[in-house]
Motif scaffolding. Sequence first.
Motif, PDB file in Angstrom:
ATOM      1  N   GLY A  64      -0.442  12.004  -2.152  1.00  0.00           N
ATOM      2  CA  GLY A  64       0.876  11.495  -1.785  1.00  0.00           C
ATOM      3  C   GLY A  64       1.938  12.004  -2.744  1.00  0.00           C
ATOM      4  N   PRO A  65       3.139  11.438  -2.666  1.00  0.00           N
ATOM      5  CA  PRO A  65       4.240  11.831  -3.557  1.00  0.00           C
ATOM      6  C   PRO A  65       4.054  11.207  -4.939  1.00  0.00           C
ATOM      7  CG  PRO A  65       4.975  10.104  -2.074  1.00  0.00           C
ATOM      8  CD  PRO A  65       3.554  10.423  -1.676  1.00  0.00           C
ATOM      9  N   VAL A  66       3.457  11.951  -5.847  1.00  0.00           N
ATOM     10  CA  VAL A  66       3.052  11.417  -7.143  1.00  0.00           C
ATOM     11  C   VAL A  66       4.248  10.856  -7.924  1.00  0.00           C
ATOM     12  CG1 VAL A  66       1.934  11.996  -9.333  1.00  0.00           C
ATOM     13  CG2 VAL A  66       1.077  12.972  -7.206  1.00  0.00           C
ATOM     14  N   ALA A  67       5.444  11.381  -7.672  1.00  0.00           N
ATOM     15  CA  ALA A  67       6.630  10.886  -8.384  1.00  0.00           C
ATOM     16  C   ALA A  67       6.898   9.413  -8.089  1.00  0.00           C
ATOM     17  CB  ALA A  67       7.853  11.719  -8.013  1.00  0.00           C
ATOM     18  N   GLU A  68       6.374   8.904  -6.971  1.00  0.00           N
ATOM     19  CA  GLU A  68       6.593   7.494  -6.613  1.00  0.00           C
ATOM     20  C   GLU A  68       5.472   6.592  -7.104  1.00  0.00           C
ATOM     21  OE1 GLU A  68       9.420   6.979  -5.717  1.00  0.00           O
ATOM     22  OE2 GLU A  68      10.069   8.860  -4.831  1.00  0.00           O
ATOM     23  N   SER A  69       4.487   7.153  -7.798  1.00  0.00           N
ATOM     24  CA  SER A  69       3.387   6.346  -8.322  1.00  0.00           C
ATOM     25  C   SER A  69       3.872   5.444  -9.447  1.00  0.00           C
ATOM     26  CB  SER A  69       2.266   7.250  -8.836  1.00  0.00           C
ATOM     27  OG  SER A  69       1.288   6.494  -9.520  1.00  0.00           O
ATOM     28  N   VAL A  70       3.335   4.237  -9.492  1.00  0.00           N
ATOM     29  CA  VAL A  70       3.615   3.322 -10.600  1.00  0.00           C
ATOM     30  C   VAL A  70       2.398   3.170 -11.499  1.00  0.00           C
ATOM     31  CG1 VAL A  70       5.476   2.043  -9.484  1.00  0.00           C
ATOM     32  CG2 VAL A  70       3.107   1.338  -9.097  1.00  0.00           C
ATOM     33  N   VAL A  87       0.871  -1.173   0.000  1.00  0.00           N
ATOM     34  CA  VAL A  87       0.000   0.000   0.000  1.00  0.00           C
ATOM     35  C   VAL A  87       0.906   1.220   0.000  1.00  0.00           C
ATOM     36  CG1 VAL A  87      -1.815   1.245   1.219  1.00  0.00           C
ATOM     37  CG2 VAL A  87      -1.782  -1.259   1.250  1.00  0.00           C
ATOM     38  N   ASN A  88       0.738   2.093  -0.983  1.00  0.00           N
ATOM     39  CA  ASN A  88       1.712   3.161  -1.207  1.00  0.00           C
ATOM     40  C   ASN A  88       1.017   4.446  -1.675  1.00  0.00           C
ATOM     41  OD1 ASN A  88       4.581   3.605  -1.178  1.00  0.00           O
ATOM     42  ND2 ASN A  88       4.519   3.828  -3.398  1.00  0.00           N
ATOM     43  N   PRO A  89       1.000   5.510  -0.846  1.00  0.00           N
ATOM     44  CA  PRO A  89       1.495   5.570   0.526  1.00  0.00           C
ATOM     45  C   PRO A  89       0.640   4.714   1.452  1.00  0.00           C
ATOM     46  CG  PRO A  89       0.440   7.638  -0.095  1.00  0.00           C
ATOM     47  CD  PRO A  89       0.469   6.796  -1.312  1.00  0.00           C
ATOM     48  N   ASN A  90       1.268   4.282   2.523  1.00  0.00           N
ATOM     49  CA  ASN A  90       0.620   3.304   3.383  1.00  0.00           C
ATOM     50  C   ASN A  90      -0.410   3.943   4.310  1.00  0.00           C
ATOM     51  OD1 ASN A  90       0.384   0.576   4.405  1.00  0.00           O
ATOM     52  ND2 ASN A  90       1.360   1.312   6.266  1.00  0.00           N
ATOM     53  N   ASN A  91      -1.395   3.155   4.624  1.00  0.00           N
ATOM     54  CA  ASN A  91      -2.364   3.497   5.657  1.00  0.00           C
ATOM     55  C   ASN A  91      -2.122   2.537   6.823  1.00  0.00           C
ATOM     56  OD1 ASN A  91      -4.609   4.340   7.095  1.00  0.00           O
ATOM     57  ND2 ASN A  91      -6.051   3.170   5.874  1.00  0.00           N
ATOM     58  N   PRO A  92      -1.815   3.008   8.040  1.00  0.00           N
ATOM     59  CA  PRO A  92      -2.094   4.360   8.522  1.00  0.00           C
ATOM     60  C   PRO A  92      -0.897   5.307   8.619  1.00  0.00           C
ATOM     61  CG  PRO A  92      -1.761   2.909  10.384  1.00  0.00           C
ATOM     62  CD  PRO A  92      -1.569   2.058   9.146  1.00  0.00           C
ATOM     63  N   ASP A  93       0.340   4.848   8.411  1.00  0.00           N
ATOM     64  CA  ASP A  93       1.498   5.661   8.773  1.00  0.00           C
ATOM     65  C   ASP A  93       2.067   6.513   7.645  1.00  0.00           C
ATOM     66  OD1 ASP A  93       2.661   3.706   7.227  1.00  0.00           O
ATOM     67  OD2 ASP A  93       3.803   2.776   8.846  1.00  0.00           O
ATOM     68  N   GLY A  94       1.562   6.353   6.406  1.00  0.00           N
ATOM     69  CA  GLY A  94       2.048   7.159   5.303  1.00  0.00           C
ATOM     70  C   GLY A  94       3.377   6.717   4.722  1.00  0.00           C
ATOM     71  N   ARG A  95       3.873   5.559   5.144  1.00  0.00           N
ATOM     72  CA  ARG A  95       5.140   5.041   4.609  1.00  0.00           C
ATOM     73  C   ARG A  95       5.075   4.974   3.083  1.00  0.00           C
ATOM     74  NH1 ARG A  95       4.897  -0.453   6.336  1.00  0.00           N
ATOM     75  NH2 ARG A  95       3.568  -0.657   4.510  1.00  0.00           N
ATOM     76  N   VAL A  96       6.192   5.344   2.424  1.00  0.00           N
ATOM     77  CA  VAL A  96       6.234   5.363   0.962  1.00  0.00           C
ATOM     78  C   VAL A  96       7.358   4.468   0.461  1.00  0.00           C
ATOM     79  CG1 VAL A  96       6.616   6.785  -1.097  1.00  0.00           C
ATOM     80  CG2 VAL A  96       5.244   7.675   0.811  1.00  0.00           C
ATOM     81  N   ALA A  97       7.026   3.584  -0.451  1.00  0.00           N
ATOM     82  CA  ALA A  97       8.032   2.761  -1.128  1.00  0.00           C
ATOM     83  C   ALA A  97       8.392   3.452  -2.433  1.00  0.00           C
ATOM     84  CB  ALA A  97       7.487   1.364  -1.406  1.00  0.00           C
ATOM     85  N   LEU A 143       2.936  -8.389  -8.298  1.00  0.00           N
ATOM     86  CA  LEU A 143       2.978  -7.331  -7.291  1.00  0.00           C
ATOM     87  C   LEU A 143       1.729  -6.476  -7.435  1.00  0.00           C
ATOM     88  CD1 LEU A 143       4.260  -5.433  -5.155  1.00  0.00           C
ATOM     89  CD2 LEU A 143       5.466  -4.299  -7.050  1.00  0.00           C
ATOM     90  N   ILE A 144       0.980  -6.337  -6.337  1.00  0.00           N
ATOM     91  CA  ILE A 144      -0.169  -5.439  -6.286  1.00  0.00           C
ATOM     92  C   ILE A 144       0.235  -4.209  -5.486  1.00  0.00           C
ATOM     93  CG2 ILE A 144      -2.553  -5.125  -5.513  1.00  0.00           C
ATOM     94  CD1 ILE A 144      -2.903  -8.152  -5.727  1.00  0.00           C
ATOM     95  N   VAL A 145       0.136  -3.051  -6.108  1.00  0.00           N
ATOM     96  CA  VAL A 145       0.414  -1.790  -5.425  1.00  0.00           C
ATOM     97  C   VAL A 145      -0.903  -1.038  -5.279  1.00  0.00           C
ATOM     98  CG1 VAL A 145       1.730   0.358  -5.411  1.00  0.00           C
ATOM     99  CG2 VAL A 145       2.737  -1.715  -6.401  1.00  0.00           C
ATOM    100  N   ASP A 146      -1.335  -0.856  -4.053  1.00  0.00           N
ATOM    101  CA  ASP A 146      -2.588  -0.157  -3.761  1.00  0.00           C
ATOM    102  C   ASP A 146      -2.262   1.316  -3.514  1.00  0.00           C
ATOM    103  OD1 ASP A 146      -4.923   0.928  -2.743  1.00  0.00           O
ATOM    104  OD2 ASP A 146      -5.430  -0.838  -1.563  1.00  0.00           O
ATOM    105  N   GLU A 147      -2.627   2.167  -4.476  1.00  0.00           N
ATOM    106  CA  GLU A 147      -2.336   3.591  -4.379  1.00  0.00           C
ATOM    107  C   GLU A 147      -3.582   4.393  -4.014  1.00  0.00           C
ATOM    108  OE1 GLU A 147       1.458   3.879  -7.459  1.00  0.00           O
ATOM    109  OE2 GLU A 147      -0.444   4.781  -8.047  1.00  0.00           O
TER     110      GLU A 147
END
Length: 325
Positions: free
Chosen positions: A165-171, A126-136, A155-159
């Motif tokens: 969030g930081p759009v530059a890290e979106s896949v 989950v990116n950014p993560n819920n609940p802490d906002g962690r970003v991969a 790989l499932i990325v839940d955005e």
Amino acid sequence: MTRARRLFPDVTVPWLDLSTGINPHSYPLPELPATAFSTLPETERLDELRRAAADFYDARSAELVVAAPGTQILLPQVMQLVAPGKAVVLSPTYAEHARTARLAGHCVTEASDFEMLTGADLAVVVNPNNPDGRVAPRPALLALADRLAVKGGLLIVDEAFMEVGPVAESVAGDAGHPGLVVLRSFGKFFGLAGLRLGFALAGREMVRRVSTRLGPWAVSGPALEIGIAALGDRTWQAAMRAQLESETAQLNALLARHGLDAIGGTLLYRFVRAANADEIFDALGRAGILVRNFEVQPDALRFGLPGGEAGFARLDAALAGLTGQ
């Protein structure tokens, strides 16, 4: 608010629900044609929604987009794209991802270390993560997708919160990359969770398989019309992001006045840790304010945006009563 009323049955004031990560400022509903309710959704309007989503999420083509009545519906469909095997969910995060993976037949492990995902057949971030906002970071996610694709994994990325969030890290713009499926939620940023609309972005064959499983008319007529309007409304989107930035800064300052420093989150929620988190949760609940607490993280709380000056004042007063400030 059923849980709130069950936990705090003596509260008589109107509830202020800060437990969700949903934008309290909903997109203004456009006038809908009567046919949105009276007839089955037209294929042409679904195609238009997919084009609007592809443009909004920077996907290369509408052919890489599946529209569905919420990402919750998409989870089991996507998790069945690979044969049952070892699923690893980067945690702590939503409980639904692990639960759904088990229902899809996978043996599930929850891991706090990103490197542990490399041994999975199905990995979930989950990116950014819920609940802490962690970003991969995006490069790490694409490299992981490559490693999983070699062995037929996914790989499932839940955005769900990437709009704030930081759009530059979106896949999402990498839809079609081998071994990758991206989930995007409509309801959180646009404040219309009850509309039930979400998207999966993936390669054409995976899109075909998921679409076939969903069947025809999966997205309602009203959701099609509202989704097309909102996804294309760049003026509202830009203004809303600016408003959320301002209100998040206001919430950070309010929490800090009461000794609660936000250590993570997004523009729709703030994540704090406090030794007396249970006391804070209880005191706010008795004041008719519901925040999110966590059984597996008893020192953590998540605060959503109050949604206006009255809500901010009410939260400030309740915390002042607790801290004596």
